[in-house]
Design an enzyme around this catalytic site. Structure first.
Site, PDB file in Angstrom:
ATOM      1  N   HIS A 189      -9.650   8.921  -1.070  1.00  0.00           N
ATOM      2  CA  HIS A 189      -9.805  10.098  -0.233  1.00  0.00           C
ATOM      3  C   HIS A 189      -9.799  11.350  -1.102  1.00  0.00           C
ATOM      4  CE1 HIS A 189      -8.348   7.126   2.812  1.00  0.00           C
ATOM      5  NE2 HIS A 189      -9.271   7.734   3.536  1.00  0.00           N
TER       6      HIS A 189
ATOM      7  N   TYR B 150     -14.858   2.593  10.863  1.00  0.00           N
ATOM      8  CA  TYR B 150     -13.410   2.495  10.691  1.00  0.00           C
ATOM      9  C   TYR B 150     -12.710   3.040  11.936  1.00  0.00           C
ATOM     10  CZ  TYR B 150      -8.753   3.570   8.775  1.00  0.00           C
ATOM     11  OH  TYR B 150      -7.400   3.653   8.567  1.00  0.00           O
TER      12      TYR B 150
ATOM     13  N   SER C 266      -5.387   6.517  12.713  1.00  0.00           N
ATOM     14  CA  SER C 266      -5.871   7.589  11.849  1.00  0.00           C
ATOM     15  C   SER C 266      -6.406   8.722  12.719  1.00  0.00           C
ATOM     16  CB  SER C 266      -6.992   7.071  10.947  1.00  0.00           C
ATOM     17  OG  SER C 266      -7.694   8.133  10.334  1.00  0.00           O
ATOM     18  N   SER C 267      -6.357   9.931  12.184  1.00  0.00           N
ATOM     19  CA  SER C 267      -6.886  11.076  12.931  1.00  0.00           C
ATOM     20  C   SER C 267      -8.400  11.013  13.104  1.00  0.00           C
ATOM     21  CB  SER C 267      -6.504  12.387  12.228  1.00  0.00           C
ATOM     22  OG  SER C 267      -7.040  12.434  10.915  1.00  0.00           O
ATOM     23  N   CYS C 268      -9.075  10.106  12.374  1.00  0.00           N
ATOM     24  CA  CYS C 268     -10.537   9.999  12.508  1.00  0.00           C
ATOM     25  C   CYS C 268     -10.945   9.363  13.832  1.00  0.00           C
ATOM     26  CB  CYS C 268     -11.131   9.234  11.344  1.00  0.00           C
ATOM     27  SG  CYS C 268     -10.769   7.466  11.367  1.00  0.00           S
TER      28      CYS C 268
ATOM     29  N   LYS D 240     -10.021   1.292  14.709  1.00  0.00           N
ATOM     30  CA  LYS D 240      -8.698   1.834  15.016  1.00  0.00           C
ATOM     31  C   LYS D 240      -8.541   2.121  16.514  1.00  0.00           C
ATOM     32  CE  LYS D 240      -6.627   1.749  11.089  1.00  0.00           C
ATOM     33  NZ  LYS D 240      -5.424   0.907  10.925  1.00  0.00           N
TER      34      LYS D 240
ATOM     35  N   GLY E 178       0.821  -1.203   0.000  1.00  0.00           N
ATOM     36  CA  GLY E 178       0.000   0.000   0.000  1.00  0.00           C
ATOM     37  C   GLY E 178       0.858   1.257   0.000  1.00  0.00           C
TER      38      GLY E 178
END
Length: 330
Positions: free
Chosen positions: A186, A143, A114-116, A147, A20
């Protein structure tokens, strides 16, 4: 006596997700810095959602260090359409690799989130301790929950069993090898493809989602690769039964930009001269997600690639890639 480095160039390092965008950048960073004893496996040969296969891999190869960069990722459309797949697949991948790495006594483990993971209406800039202080953004909460579970599993293992797991929470990423599919990409790669195709087709108008007002922060994947190596070499949090300090660090630029400004930059760099229209019937997502990166900067890391420079490089790589692979058609 020099500063203690927590990994060694002789260590056998397994990078899960090496094909990836993120995993490849991490791989290239290690190689540039003299770490040559790297382990990879094609996803067709190693299904990370299969616990038995993961265990067999660790039994054979016995890695000293593991970097978990593998994940099912996507933009607003994909997250909204496939919430089951996003939570289930990511939970399986994370749990399998983290548990087996712990059971096989891996000496250092790096989990990428992830910042999410942070609340939708989090205070800005977002500090690491704001985790779980509020509700998540609905468009990617499944998601995000996966995380968060990964972070907490790493934290629990460090606290209870002294398993040396650390975590990085990157902001929005871009760079070579990104996903340019309209349904799953994205915002930045989607813009690159959309405006480049509009230029090639000589379109007069490009329509973008939302009203363009949300603010986003972007980090080049190469900078993330450098951050991963940096924290593996230098970051050692202390978490025990009497100390619940967080084990994750934010990684980004600490600077954000509106989606409208981003669209204008991409359009200009690809040479699109038409009009940009904003479809306000489509969701904006969280208004702002700017990370506080003061913790990792205090350790001595900071990004090197400016946004415009990084986008320009990425566009050139995208055009070169589609021409070489000959899969682009008008």
């Amino acid at each position: 006596m020099g500063k203690k480095i927590f990994i060694d160039k002789k260590d056998k390092i397994f990078i899960a997700g090496h094909n990836g965008m993120v995993g490849n950048s991490i791989k290239e960073t290690f190689l540039r810095n003299g770490y040559n004893n790297l382990l990879f496996e094609d996803r067709k040969k190693l299904d990370l959602t299969n616990l038995i296969k993961v265990k067999e891999f660790f039994e054979i190869h016995r890695p000293d260090v593991v970097v978990l960069a593998a994940a099912k990722v996507g933009g607003i459309v994909a997250n909204s359409k496939y919430p089951t797949e996003f939570i289930l697949e990511n939970l399986k991948i994370q749990t399998n690799i983290i548990e087996i790495a712990w059971k096989y006594s891996v000496k250092r483990f790096l989990f990428l989130g992830s910042s999410c993971i942070y609340p939708k209406f989090s205070k800005q800039p977002i500090k690491e301790e704001y985790l779980l202080e509020g509700n998540l953004e609905p468009t990617n909460e499944y998601y995000a929950i996966a995380k968060i579970a990964g972070i907490k599993l790493c934290q629990a293992l460090r606290k209870e069993y002294n398993f040396d797991a650390i975590c990085l929470m990157p902001t929005n990423l871009y760079g070579p090898g990104d996903n340019y599919d309209y349904q799953n990409s994205h915002v930045l790669p989607a813009f690159i493809r959309k405006f480049y195709e509009a230029k090639i087709k000589e379109l007069d108008v490009v329509t973008c989602w939302g009203d363009g007002s949300p603010l986003r922060e972007f980090l080049h994947a190469e900078d993330l690769g450098e951050a991963c190596l940096f924290v593996l070499e230098n970051y050692f949090p202390i978490v025990n039964k009497h100390n619940s300090d967080l084990i994750h660090l934010n990684v980004g630029t600490g600077k954000d930009i509106t989606i409208k400004e981003l669209a204008q930059i991409v359009a200009s760099l690809v040479g699109f001269k038409g009009k940009i229209i904003w479809d306000i019937s489509k969701p904006n997502g969280t208004h702002q997600k700017k990370l506080d990166i003061s913790a990792i900067k205090k350790l001595g890391w900071e990004p090197k690639i400016g946004l415009k420079q990084g986008i320009e490089r990425t566009i050139k790589e995208y055009i070169m890639d589609i021409n070489n692979k000959d899969f682009y058609s008008i």
